[in-house]
Design a protein around this motif. Structure first.
Motif, PDB file in Angstrom:
ATOM      1  N   LEU A   1      -4.394  -1.590  -2.981  1.00 37.43           N
ATOM      2  CA  LEU A   1      -4.255  -1.611  -1.522  1.00 37.43           C
ATOM      3  C   LEU A   1      -2.973  -0.902  -1.096  1.00 37.43           C
ATOM      4  O   LEU A   1      -2.966  -0.138  -0.122  1.00 37.43           O
ATOM      5  N   ASN A   2      -1.890  -1.131  -1.815  1.00 37.35           N
ATOM      6  CA  ASN A   2      -0.629  -0.470  -1.485  1.00 37.35           C
ATOM      7  C   ASN A   2      -0.737   1.043  -1.649  1.00 37.35           C
ATOM      8  O   ASN A   2      -0.254   1.805  -0.808  1.00 37.35           O
ATOM      9  N   LEU A   3      -1.368   1.477  -2.729  1.00 31.90           N
ATOM     10  CA  LEU A   3      -1.535   2.905  -2.970  1.00 31.90           C
ATOM     11  C   LEU A   3      -2.391   3.533  -1.867  1.00 31.90           C
ATOM     12  O   LEU A   3      -2.065   4.598  -1.350  1.00 31.90           O
ATOM     13  N   CYS A   4      -3.458   2.857  -1.492  1.00 29.68           N
ATOM     14  CA  CYS A   4      -4.332   3.353  -0.431  1.00 29.68           C
ATOM     15  C   CYS A   4      -3.590   3.381   0.908  1.00 29.68           C
ATOM     16  O   CYS A   4      -3.715   4.342   1.680  1.00 29.68           O
ATOM     17  N   ASN A   5      -2.822   2.352   1.183  1.00 34.22           N
ATOM     18  CA  ASN A   5      -2.053   2.298   2.430  1.00 34.22           C
ATOM     19  C   ASN A   5      -1.022   3.426   2.482  1.00 34.22           C
ATOM     20  O   ASN A   5      -0.855   4.080   3.518  1.00 34.22           O
TER      21      ASN A   5
END
Length: 186
Positions: free
Chosen positions: A161-165
């Protein structure tokens, strides 16, 4: 003392008489559908093949797991296998499959000495770009934004999720990560 359940001789008549007093309805009832139209959600599941770099990294972890599992089977001494060890080791395989770019920090900070040894032997994921699963996710987000659709991306792994964000921020797309650390108070 057993509860007395009243017998209803005519269930259809009983339901008809009780209908005006009932507060729970299901979405499929005609009266509910008339007032609250059902919105059709588009849900897609697709299988995405690993790219060669990712597959090679995953195979290193799979080989370590297989070696450990064979050793456990040969020993057949249940006292030597700590409770939860199998689930923990399978978790490393899941991480190698889903977040190879961000899996070693958790292992090195943990208590599993054998996994720490594996992590030191295998090393950091050296893929030159994000795994194919993440790239496909980005392509789907991009296509939905172009189509004017809103998108919800879910993951069991906060690192994904952090990478996508981060990617969304670089693309100037509005995004936010919602998990257990986020207050939903307005």
């Amino acid at each position: 003392i057993p509860k007395a359940i009243p017998k209803v001789n005519n269930p259809e008549l009983f339901q008809a008489e009780m209908a005006p007093l009932m507060r729970r309805h299901t979405r499929n009832e005609p009266k509910v559908l008339r007032d609250i139209p059902r919105k059709v959600l588009i849900e897609r599941h697709e299988t995405i093949e690993m790219d060669a770099e990712h597959r090679a990294y995953y195979k290193l972890w799979l080989d370590k797991f297989a070696e450990w599992w064979q050793k456990m089977k040969e020993e057949e001494d249940e006292e030597k296998v700590p409770p939860g060890a199998l689930i923990t080791k399978l978790g490393y395989l899941i991480n190698a499959d889903t977040v190879p770019h961000n899996m070693l920090d958790g292992i090195l900070a943990g208590k599993d000495e054998e996994a720490k040894r594996w992590a030191q032997e295998i090393g950091v994921y050296q893929g030159k770009r994000a795994p194919s699963k993440m790239r496909r996710c980005w392509d789907m987000i991009r296509a939905n934004v172009v189509a004017g659709d809103k998108t919800i991306v879910t993951s069991w792994r906060r690192a994904n999720l952090n990478l996508c964000n981060d990617w969304c921020q670089r693309q100037k797309l509005g995004s936010m990560v919602v998990d257990g650390t986020v207050s939903l108070k307005i």
